[in-house]
Scaffold this motif. Structure first.
Motif, PDB file in Angstrom:
ATOM      1  N   SER A  59       0.826  -1.210   0.000  1.00  0.00           N
ATOM      2  CA  SER A  59       0.000   0.000   0.000  1.00  0.00           C
ATOM      3  C   SER A  59       0.858   1.256   0.000  1.00  0.00           C
ATOM      4  CB  SER A  59      -0.931   0.027   1.219  1.00  0.00           C
ATOM      5  OG  SER A  59      -1.874  -1.001   1.130  1.00  0.00           O
ATOM      6  N   LEU A  60       1.908   1.249   0.816  1.00  0.00           N
ATOM      7  CA  LEU A  60       2.819   2.394   0.861  1.00  0.00           C
ATOM      8  C   LEU A  60       3.500   2.615  -0.484  1.00  0.00           C
ATOM      9  CD1 LEU A  60       4.853   2.529   4.201  1.00  0.00           C
ATOM     10  CD2 LEU A  60       4.058   4.467   2.860  1.00  0.00           C
ATOM     11  N   LEU A  61       3.881   1.527  -1.130  1.00  0.00           N
ATOM     12  CA  LEU A  61       4.574   1.622  -2.418  1.00  0.00           C
ATOM     13  C   LEU A  61       3.666   2.131  -3.539  1.00  0.00           C
ATOM     14  CD1 LEU A  61       6.770  -1.576  -2.203  1.00  0.00           C
ATOM     15  CD2 LEU A  61       7.592   0.798  -2.309  1.00  0.00           C
ATOM     16  N   ALA A  62       2.368   2.158  -3.301  1.00  0.00           N
ATOM     17  CA  ALA A  62       1.450   2.721  -4.288  1.00  0.00           C
ATOM     18  C   ALA A  62       1.567   4.248  -4.339  1.00  0.00           C
ATOM     19  CB  ALA A  62       0.021   2.306  -3.978  1.00  0.00           C
ATOM     20  N   THR A  63       2.072   4.852  -3.247  1.00  0.00           N
ATOM     21  CA  THR A  63       2.158   6.314  -3.182  1.00  0.00           C
ATOM     22  C   THR A  63       3.568   6.832  -2.916  1.00  0.00           C
ATOM     23  OG1 THR A  63       1.626   6.318  -0.818  1.00  0.00           O
ATOM     24  CG2 THR A  63      -0.219   6.520  -2.367  1.00  0.00           C
ATOM     25  N   ALA A 109       7.306  -7.038 -10.456  1.00  0.00           N
ATOM     26  CA  ALA A 109       6.351  -7.031 -11.564  1.00  0.00           C
ATOM     27  C   ALA A 109       5.872  -5.614 -11.898  1.00  0.00           C
ATOM     28  CB  ALA A 109       5.149  -7.913 -11.236  1.00  0.00           C
ATOM     29  N   ASN A 110       6.157  -4.669 -11.028  1.00  0.00           N
ATOM     30  CA  ASN A 110       5.712  -3.286 -11.220  1.00  0.00           C
ATOM     31  C   ASN A 110       6.847  -2.466 -11.830  1.00  0.00           C
ATOM     32  OD1 ASN A 110       5.168  -0.498 -10.768  1.00  0.00           O
ATOM     33  ND2 ASN A 110       3.773  -1.024  -9.101  1.00  0.00           N
ATOM     34  N   THR A 111       6.648  -1.970 -13.032  1.00  0.00           N
ATOM     35  CA  THR A 111       7.718  -1.239 -13.730  1.00  0.00           C
ATOM     36  C   THR A 111       8.118   0.050 -13.024  1.00  0.00           C
ATOM     37  OG1 THR A 111       6.090  -0.196 -15.172  1.00  0.00           O
ATOM     38  CG2 THR A 111       7.187  -2.181 -16.011  1.00  0.00           C
ATOM     39  N   ASN A 112       7.255   0.600 -12.184  1.00  0.00           N
ATOM     40  CA  ASN A 112       7.597   1.799 -11.423  1.00  0.00           C
ATOM     41  C   ASN A 112       8.465   1.489 -10.210  1.00  0.00           C
ATOM     42  OD1 ASN A 112       6.061   3.498 -13.112  1.00  0.00           O
ATOM     43  ND2 ASN A 112       4.205   2.976 -11.975  1.00  0.00           N
ATOM     44  N   LEU A 113       8.514   0.224  -9.804  1.00  0.00           N
ATOM     45  CA  LEU A 113       9.212  -0.154  -8.564  1.00  0.00           C
ATOM     46  C   LEU A 113      10.374  -1.117  -8.781  1.00  0.00           C
ATOM     47  CD1 LEU A 113       6.042  -0.885  -6.381  1.00  0.00           C
ATOM     48  CD2 LEU A 113       7.353   1.254  -6.463  1.00  0.00           C
ATOM     49  N   ASN A 114      10.413  -1.797  -9.919  1.00  0.00           N
ATOM     50  CA  ASN A 114      11.322  -2.939 -10.058  1.00  0.00           C
ATOM     51  C   ASN A 114      12.802  -2.590 -10.056  1.00  0.00           C
ATOM     52  OD1 ASN A 114      11.660  -2.022 -12.676  1.00  0.00           O
ATOM     53  ND2 ASN A 114      10.485  -3.688 -13.600  1.00  0.00           N
ATOM     54  N   SER A 115      13.158  -1.306 -10.119  1.00  0.00           N
ATOM     55  CA  SER A 115      14.577  -0.947 -10.059  1.00  0.00           C
ATOM     56  C   SER A 115      15.044  -0.626  -8.638  1.00  0.00           C
ATOM     57  CB  SER A 115      14.856   0.247 -10.975  1.00  0.00           C
ATOM     58  OG  SER A 115      14.152   1.384 -10.510  1.00  0.00           O
TER      59      SER A 115
END
Length: 121
Positions: A39-43, A69-75
């Motif tokens: 949930s935190l990583l969504a914002t 799996a999330n391109t905004n987070l995977n790095s």
């Protein structure tokens, strides 16, 4: 200032990690479960994630799968923090895609060195 998300369900371990990070100049975000972390990583987009492996509901390995799996987070580098340090456990951690692991109980110099290494990469 680097921001580090700590996902840990044990209050004592969580407090220790947050205290060490804060004293050493890091900003922290806190999640007490895999669900709360997601949930935190969504914002929020931290510079690094420290994650317990064994948590109720969503394990650290499942949470990592979702992050990767999330391109905004995977790095974002994700470091497993676990008391499980048998060779089999280490193999599972690295096979899941964690960037590194830290053993509980935390050894402060190793903890900080590992974090610095991944933030510098």
């Amino acid at each position: 200032m680097n921001t580090i998300l700590v996902i840990e369900d044990n209050e004592l371990n969580l407090k220790l990690m947050v205290d060490i990070l804060t004293i050493n100049g890091y900003q922290t975000l806190v999640a007490r479960s895999g669900e709360e972390g997601m949930s935190l990583l969504a914002t929020q987009t931290p510079d690094l994630i420290l994650m317990d492996i064994r948590m109720p509901s969503i394990s650290g390995i499942e949470a990592l799968r979702r992050i990767k799996a999330n391109t905004n987070l995977n790095s974002i580098p994700v470091i497993a923090v676990t008391a499980s340090v048998m060779n089999h456990d280490k193999q599972l951690i690295f096979a899941a895609g964690f960037n590194d692991f830290l053993q509980k109980p935390i050894e402060i110099p190793v903890f900080l060195e590992t974090i610095r290494k991944h933030l510098a990469a």
